[in-house]
Design a protein around this motif. Structure first.
Motif, PDB file in Angstrom:
ATOM      1  N   VAL A 225       0.834  -1.208   0.000  1.00  0.00           N
ATOM      2  CA  VAL A 225       0.000   0.000   0.000  1.00  0.00           C
ATOM      3  C   VAL A 225       0.865   1.253   0.000  1.00  0.00           C
ATOM      4  N   THR A 226       1.875   1.290   0.845  1.00  0.00           N
ATOM      5  CA  THR A 226       2.718   2.490   0.952  1.00  0.00           C
ATOM      6  C   THR A 226       3.534   2.722  -0.314  1.00  0.00           C
ATOM      7  N   ILE A 227       4.241   1.692  -0.758  1.00  0.00           N
ATOM      8  CA  ILE A 227       5.074   1.856  -1.956  1.00  0.00           C
ATOM      9  C   ILE A 227       4.198   2.041  -3.189  1.00  0.00           C
ATOM     10  N   GLY A 228       3.038   1.380  -3.221  1.00  0.00           N
ATOM     11  CA  GLY A 228       2.110   1.588  -4.341  1.00  0.00           C
ATOM     12  C   GLY A 228       1.653   3.031  -4.429  1.00  0.00           C
ATOM     13  N   LEU A 229       1.310   3.624  -3.301  1.00  0.00           N
ATOM     14  CA  LEU A 229       0.892   5.025  -3.283  1.00  0.00           C
ATOM     15  C   LEU A 229       2.048   5.942  -3.662  1.00  0.00           C
ATOM     16  N   ILE A 230       3.233   5.642  -3.177  1.00  0.00           N
ATOM     17  CA  ILE A 230       4.411   6.440  -3.541  1.00  0.00           C
ATOM     18  C   ILE A 230       4.686   6.323  -5.037  1.00  0.00           C
ATOM     19  N   ALA A 231       4.606   5.102  -5.582  1.00  0.00           N
ATOM     20  CA  ALA A 231       4.848   4.899  -7.017  1.00  0.00           C
ATOM     21  C   ALA A 231       3.821   5.654  -7.857  1.00  0.00           C
ATOM     22  N   THR A 232       2.556   5.617  -7.438  1.00  0.00           N
ATOM     23  CA  THR A 232       1.519   6.370  -8.152  1.00  0.00           C
ATOM     24  C   THR A 232       1.831   7.857  -8.110  1.00  0.00           C
ATOM     25  N   SER A 233       2.218   8.358  -6.953  1.00  0.00           N
ATOM     26  CA  SER A 233       2.538   9.781  -6.804  1.00  0.00           C
ATOM     27  C   SER A 233       3.740  10.177  -7.652  1.00  0.00           C
ATOM     28  N   ILE A 234       4.782   9.368  -7.630  1.00  0.00           N
ATOM     29  CA  ILE A 234       5.974   9.665  -8.439  1.00  0.00           C
ATOM     30  C   ILE A 234       5.617   9.683  -9.914  1.00  0.00           C
ATOM     31  N   GLY A 235       4.880   8.668 -10.350  1.00  0.00           N
ATOM     32  CA  GLY A 235       4.463   8.628 -11.751  1.00  0.00           C
ATOM     33  C   GLY A 235       3.672   9.858 -12.139  1.00  0.00           C
ATOM     34  N   TYR A 236       2.744  10.246 -11.278  1.00  0.00           N
ATOM     35  CA  TYR A 236       1.927  11.426 -11.542  1.00  0.00           C
ATOM     36  C   TYR A 236       2.786  12.689 -11.598  1.00  0.00           C
ATOM     37  N   TYR A 237       3.605  12.905 -10.589  1.00  0.00           N
ATOM     38  CA  TYR A 237       4.365  14.153 -10.508  1.00  0.00           C
ATOM     39  C   TYR A 237       5.472  14.246 -11.550  1.00  0.00           C
TER      40      TYR A 237
END
Length: 122
Positions: free
Chosen positions: A105-117
């Protein structure tokens, strides 16, 4: 009708890639849940990128369906994630359960955020 075909084709490719990833990971490392973890994190990263791109550019709806619903929906798998966690709990592997869930959950959310930003102007 084209939307359905787009989702179908994207899903076939994503699911096939997930299956191949599982074969490779199990053969080389022997941990089936690692394959699920990797495709889910990669999928989170890619959906962040695609979301940012769709906000910046006008992307044809069939291409969005192909990539975001079909391909990423076929590639990532919450049901396998849930089953693997259930097995950890059933087998009394509570540390595995907590670690796998929190990291996913944590790394998935971070990966989504990095991809977005990386692909947005924000």
């Amino acid at each position: 009708m084209y939307g359905l075909i787009s989702v179908f084709l994207g899903g076939a490719i994503g699911a096939s890639l997930r299956y191949l990833t599982g074969l490779i990971i199990v053969k080389t490392i022997g941990l089936a849940y690692l394959a699920t973890f990797l495709v889910n994190i990669i999928g989170c990263f890619l959906i962040g990128i695609l979301y940012a791109i769709t906000l910046k550019f006008e992307i044809p709806s069939n291409l969005k369906l192909f990539l975001m619903v079909g391909f990423l929906g076929g590639l990532t798998t919450f049901s396998s994630f849930s089953l693997e966690n259930f097995i950890f709990l059933k087998d009394g592997k509570f540390i595995h359960f907590i670690t796998y869930t929190l990291l996913s959950v944590t790394i998935g959310l971070i990966a989504t955020s990095i991809g977005y930003y990386l692909f947005s102007n924000k």
